[in-house]
Design an enzyme around this catalytic site. Structure first.
Site, short mmCIF file in Angstrom:
data_model
loop_
_atom_site.label_atom_id
_atom_site.label_comp_id
_atom_site.label_asym_id
_atom_site.label_seq_id
_atom_site.Cartn_x
_atom_site.Cartn_y
_atom_site.Cartn_z
NE ARG A 35 15.03 -8.29 37.64
CZ ARG A 35 15.59 -8.18 39.14
NH1 ARG A 35 16.44 -9.06 39.16
NH2 ARG A 35 15.62 -7.28 40.10
CB THR A 48 23.13 -12.12 42.60
OG1 THR A 48 21.84 -11.76 43.13
CG2 THR A 48 23.11 -11.79 41.27
CB THR A 105 19.79 -13.16 40.81
OG1 THR A 105 19.45 -12.97 42.26
CG2 THR A 105 18.63 -12.18 40.04
CB SER A 151 18.06 -5.91 38.42
OG SER A 151 19.27 -6.57 38.76
N GLY A 179 25.67 -9.48 44.95
CA GLY A 179 26.07 -8.49 46.18
C GLY A 179 24.96 -7.61 46.25
N1 GLY Z 1 18.00 -9.60 42.99
C1 GLY Z 1 19.17 -8.75 42.90
C2 GLY Z 1 19.12 -7.73 41.83
O1 GLY Z 1 18.43 -8.09 40.70
O2 GLY Z 1 19.96 -6.77 41.85
#
Ligand code: GLY
Length: 573
Positions: A109, A382, A400, A453, A474
């Protein structure tokens, strides 16, 4: 709506006779009558948002690579062919299960830059400025993708990195064919590309569906990465070009930010549901925790008997979702920065207490659910891919840029977009919402913190063996789309393809509304829900999620589910 399927044996036979199917079959919206199976293969499969990416992954598997090698290739092929969500400038999560039953997860991330502050997206009156966290250089989190693929390769891969990535370089040089859906999206975002970049970019040209798009700069970048490894991106020429571009557009990311980036190996969330063992992503994703909460809350109810998308099924799922999302907003954030009462949140006792006031007679009001607020819908741009190799290893990866094409800031010299993941933080935590509830402090911005997230890459075991790999884009609807797909197979006996195609609905506590995919649910069902006090929205979301998954059939063959909502494709052998 009536029970979706009542003849599992018929479907099992149908699967048996679809043995030689080699292309992905898309079903019609109404799947009540004839079940549709996806691609069925003997040994291995990749399902992703683009045919070219699935093929790169499947070719790696064919030449003896494992699921982790294929992950690296598929991820980079999506960066070439699916810039909507695939990129060198984003991040993601992967959950895996090795053939020996060992499970794990990697968190690549994005992180907040060192110069980030809690109120960096507030104006002088303390109000959020959404454009600042969504568009352009200030919206960018420190990317994790390249560190992620190299960490996976180092720990779990088997082929040399050049054998994996050379075909991706060739793809970027040769180009990919622009689909109808892709052309529409390029047109839709063209103005923003020009505004943010203050110049034209590769993706702002007037393309037609069927045109071939080559990204030679990205090919060059990938060649340097093959030669120099992840350090090319974090301390080398590529990193310097990236930082130069970001800073020239007013951003705060520095070389120090890049050089300090590191992935985290995490223990996935694991829980049982009616004989299944579900393994999903742990914080900083809320996916696994929320999925566990919802599934444990609905476990005591006989959904199979109620029927697929029946009134009672929708009520039970909606009420469990309402309660789980209320907890999400309050408790969840980066586990390296906040204490999360994980064991309690997913314990049977706590969750049966949460459902104590549920009644089939009428909707619970979200204002009566006592917990923190959430910051609103997250973007849904995403992408997800699932891979099973011929050795029996499986991965489930969701990646994403956050918004479509992320921050829209493109780095021409590198050939990639950069994320706007900073918008997944709470820009203004601690503020009472319309019901006077306080929350979201756990997801406040801090230097080097990871933003919360919803991504829910998930692997499911049945009888101690691999059963399914599944996930979806989504935003906040990711969790509920993964949930419904698992239930569609487990409770309602659907094929993997029908399970991903079936109409979906979503509730996330606030706003207190059940969102339905339009024209997919009967008027009488919607009226019954309204009578019980549910607020309905059939306008906002044309589609909810684009789910991809692989199901292991009872005889060991694999069935791919590639969602008809996208250009998604299953390829295997
Ligand atoms: N940016 C969408 C997520 O990480 O859930």
């Amino acid at each position: 709506m009536k029970i979706h399927f009542t003849k599992p044996l018929f479907y099992a036979l149908l699967l048996t006779f679809s043995f030689s199917c080699k292309t992905n079959t898309k079903s019609k919206l109404k799947t009540e009558v004839t079940p549709v199976t996806g691609l069925i293969t003997q040994k291995a499969m990749v399902v992703s948002a683009r045919e070219e990416a699935s093929k790169i992954g499947a070719d790696i598997l064919k030449k003896g690579g494992n699921a982790f090698d294929a992950m690296v290739g598929t991820e980079m092929a999506l960066a070439v062919t699916y810039p909507f969500a695939g990129s060198l400038g984003g991040g993601g999560f992967m959950v895996y299960r090795k053939v020996n039953g060992e499970v794990g997860a990697i968190d690549f991330r994005e992180k907040a830059p060192l110069a980030a502050t809690k109120d960096m997206y507030l104006d002088e009156n303390g109000n959020p400025i959404p454009e600042k966290s969504q568009l352009g250089a200030m919206a960018i989190g420190v990317p994790g993708t390249i560190a992620g693929i190299f960490a996976v390769h180092k720990k779990l891969g088997s082929l040399p990195i050049e054998d994996i990535l050379n075909p991706v370089v060739a793809l970027a040089n040769k180009g990919f064919v622009i689909t109808e859906k892709q052309k529409k999206r390029f047109d839709q975002y063209k103005e923003l590309f020009l505004e943010v970049n203050q110049d034209t970019i590769l993706f702002a040209k007037n393309y037609k569906a069927g045109d071939t798009l080559k990204n030679e700069k990205l090919a060059e970048t990938l060649k340097r990465i093959i030669k120099n490894g992840a350090s090319e991106f974090y301390t080398g020429e590529t990193g310097r070009k990236l930082v130069e571009r970001i800073q020239s557009k007013g951003g705060i990311i520095t070389m120090e930010d890049l050089s300090k980036y590191e992935v985290k190996w995490r223990n996935p969330v694991r829980f049982e549901y009616k004989g299944l063992s579900v393994i999903s992503m742990s914080p900083p994703s809320s996916g696994g925790v929320c999925l566990a909460q919802i599934m444990k809350m609905i476990e005591p109810y006989d959904l199979k008997q109620y029927g697929h998308n029946s009134l009672k099924t929708i009520q039970v799922i909606t009420e469990a979702e309402r309660r789980a999302y209320a907890d999400r907003g309050f408790y969840l954030g980066d586990p390296d920065f906040v204490n999360i009462p994980l064991d309690t949140l997913i314990s049977k006792e706590y969750l049966s207490y949460r459902m104590r006031d549920f009644s089939f007679d009428k909707a619970t009001l979200s204002s009566d659910i006592n917990c923190g607020m959430i910051s609103g819908y997250e973007s849904d741009e995403t992408t997800h891919y699932s891979i099973v190799d011929s050795f029996g290893n499986a991965i489930s990866a969701t990646i994403t840029l956050n918004g479509a094409y992320g921050s829209k800031l493109y780095v021409p010299e590198i050939g990639t977009f950069l994320n706007n993941e900073m918008d997944d933080f709470s820009a203004k935590p601690g503020t009472p919402n319309m019901f006077g509830l306080i929350g979201a402090e756990a997801n406040a911005i801090a230097p080097e913190k990871r933003m919360l997230s919803s991504m829910t890459p998930t692997i499911v075991e049945k009888d101690g063996k691999l059963w399914m790999s599944v996930g979806t884009p989504g935003g906040s609807t990711i969790i509920t789309s993964v949930l419904q797909t698992i239930l569609n197979v487990k409770e309602f006996g659907m094929t993997m393809q029908d399970a991903v195609n079936a109409p979906r609905f979503h509730h996330q506590w606030l706003p207190d509304v059940v969102v339905f995919e339009p024209e997919s649910f009967s008027t009488s069902l919607i009226d019954s829900l309204k009578q019980k006090g549910y607020k309905i929205n059939q306008e906002t979301s044309k589609i909810i999620g684009i789910v991809d998954g692989i199901l292991v059939l009872p005889d060991g063959r694999l069935e791919g589910g590639a969602d008809k909502r996208g250009d998604d494709t299953a390829i295997g052998f």
